[in-house]
Design an enzyme around this catalytic site. Structure first.
Site, PDB file in Angstrom:
ATOM      1  N   GLU A   1      -4.376   2.352  -4.824  1.00 29.59           N
ATOM      2  CA  GLU A   1      -2.936   2.421  -4.549  1.00 29.59           C
ATOM      3  C   GLU A   1      -2.417   1.141  -3.930  1.00 29.59           C
ATOM      4  O   GLU A   1      -1.313   1.124  -3.374  1.00 29.59           O
ATOM      5  CB  GLU A   1      -2.631   3.600  -3.617  1.00 29.59           C
ATOM      6  CG  GLU A   1      -3.166   3.470  -2.211  1.00 29.59           C
ATOM      7  CD  GLU A   1      -4.596   3.973  -2.037  1.00 29.59           C
ATOM      8  OE1 GLU A   1      -4.943   4.330  -0.906  1.00 29.59           O
ATOM      9  OE2 GLU A   1      -5.355   4.004  -3.035  1.00 29.59           O
TER      10      GLU A   1
ATOM     11  N   ASP B   1      -1.374   9.565 -10.787  1.00 29.66           N
ATOM     12  CA  ASP B   1      -1.208   8.504 -11.788  1.00 29.66           C
ATOM     13  C   ASP B   1       0.262   8.285 -12.133  1.00 29.66           C
ATOM     14  O   ASP B   1       0.707   7.151 -12.338  1.00 29.66           O
ATOM     15  CB  ASP B   1      -1.993   8.849 -13.062  1.00 29.66           C
ATOM     16  CG  ASP B   1      -3.492   8.688 -12.874  1.00 29.66           C
ATOM     17  OD1 ASP B   1      -3.908   8.122 -11.846  1.00 29.66           O
ATOM     18  OD2 ASP B   1      -4.253   9.133 -13.764  1.00 29.66           O
TER      19      ASP B   1
ATOM     20  N   ASP C   1       0.854  -1.184   0.000  1.00 22.38           N
ATOM     21  CA  ASP C   1       0.000   0.000   0.000  1.00 22.38           C
ATOM     22  C   ASP C   1       0.891   1.236   0.000  1.00 22.38           C
ATOM     23  O   ASP C   1       1.804   1.366   0.835  1.00 22.38           O
ATOM     24  CB  ASP C   1      -0.907  -0.010   1.233  1.00 22.38           C
ATOM     25  CG  ASP C   1      -1.958   1.086   1.173  1.00 22.38           C
ATOM     26  OD1 ASP C   1      -1.592   2.254   1.403  1.00 22.38           O
ATOM     27  OD2 ASP C   1      -3.128   0.782   0.886  1.00 22.38           O
ATOM     28  N   ILE C   2       0.647   2.165  -0.920  1.00 20.86           N
ATOM     29  CA  ILE C   2       1.415   3.408  -0.968  1.00 20.86           C
ATOM     30  C   ILE C   2       0.914   4.330   0.139  1.00 20.86           C
ATOM     31  O   ILE C   2      -0.277   4.655   0.200  1.00 20.86           O
ATOM     32  CB  ILE C   2       1.283   4.090  -2.344  1.00 20.86           C
ATOM     33  CG1 ILE C   2       1.831   3.169  -3.442  1.00 20.86           C
ATOM     34  CG2 ILE C   2       2.018   5.432  -2.365  1.00 20.86           C
ATOM     35  CD1 ILE C   2       1.690   3.737  -4.846  1.00 20.86           C
TER      36      ILE C   2
END
Length: 331
Positions: free
Chosen positions: A247, A221, A204-205
């Site tokens: 994400e 993006d 997960d970002i």
């Protein structure tokens, strides 16, 4: 039958909007034609007639002809009554070769030679041309075979592209969730039946919503694209890197125990956090970090859902603990 099936699938693809193209513009002219014939005068007449509309190459040596056919030929014309080589054997070789099996074959035969004509059709030769050769008949058969090949190639390529689109995330170029689900199911089943374990990295970002809110979705993006590149270059060829949604990303690692997966996940985390993202449209690079949850198959009752759930729980723990870290969940 194959062409009809391809047409039906292409029609379905067009209705769904996943196939585009212009098959109606595919003609039968300008073809790359290889002529294999040891009869010099006959070969010259064939060349002269075909050269008006096509790009013929004449060979009397089967080895050289095979090389020419492999170089993206649209049609092979072979004299199966030749004296210096076995035309039927050569045609069979072309039809069985992976690189040339889709090249149509037009066989030159003696009129009334029923046995050889039947044999030619049995081994997969597409059409027959009787001697003495009628130029108009030859021109019509050549155009028809080339047109059919181009149309079939067009359908096959479009279908290959549509299948690729069906399993690929359009933004990042990684595999999508649908493809991951199918592959993960097979790997987990193998592991629960005594095979090697399969590990899962759920990535997960961190603070991705803040990036979107601060810089816009276009920048977001670009961050996703850059992260996808880093992810793909930090996994093995047998690993499966996918975009799970938003994400979130998943890496499926066959034949990998939990400890090894944890070490690889930590390497990925350091690679992301240690090198800021340079994104077009921003003067300064962005500092991006990730949280990773790691899980691996643990027993005969394991399922893809339970594996992903453990990885998801590990991600939650990592984010609750301050983000930018890796957590492995054994059970």
């Amino acid at each position: 039958m194959v062409s009809d099936e391809l047409r039906q699938r292409e029609a379905s693809g067009r209705r769904m909007g996943v196939i585009e193209g212009a098959a109606t513009r595919l003609g039968g002219g300008g073809g790359r034609i290889v002529v294999l014939d040891d009869h010099e005068r006959q070969a010259q007449r064939i060349f002269d007639e075909l050269a008006v509309e096509h790009r013929p190459v004449v060979e009397s040596d089967p080895d050289k002809a095979l090389i020419a056919v492999r170089a993206r030929a649209d049609l092979l014309i072979v004299n199966i009554v030749a004296k210096d080589f076995d035309g039927l054997r050569f045609a069979a070789q072309v039809r069985s070769d992976e690189a040339t099996r889709h090249v149509p074959i037009l066989a030159v035969v003696d009129q009334g030679d029923r046995a050889r004509s039947v044999k030619a059709l049995e081994i997969g030769i597409n059409d027959l041309l009787s001697r003495p050769i009628d130029p108009e008949e030859m021109a019509a058969r050549v155009r028809s075979l080339i047109r059919q090949k181009r149309y079939t190639d067009f359908l096959r390529n479009n279908l290959d592209s549509s299948l690729e689109l069906a399993v690929t995330d359009p933004l990042t170029g990684l595999h999508n969730r649908r493809y991951m689900a199918g592959q993960l199911g097979a790997l987990v089943r193998r592991a629960t039946r005594g095979g090697e374990p399969v590990a899962c990295l759920l990535v997960d970002i961190d603070h991705f919503k803040r990036i979107n809110d601060s810089f816009g979705h276009d920048i977001g993006d670009e961050v996703l694209k850059e992260f996808a590149v880093r992810l793909a270059t930090n996994v093995r060829a047998i690993d499966l890197a996918c975009r799970f949604g938003g994400e979130e990303f998943v890496v499926i690692k066959p034949d990998t125990a939990l400890e090894d997966a944890h070490r690889i996940a930590e390497r990925l985390r350091l690679h992301v956090s240690g090198s800021p993202f340079r994104v077009g449209g921003l003067e300064d690079p962005l500092n991006v970090t990730i949280s990773i949850g790691v899980a691996s198959t643990i027993g005969t009752e394991d399922t893809p859902d339970s594996l992903l759930k453990r990885a998801d729980e590990a991600v939650y723990i990592a984010k609750a603990g301050g983000r930018n870290q890796v957590v492995a969940k054994a059970a």
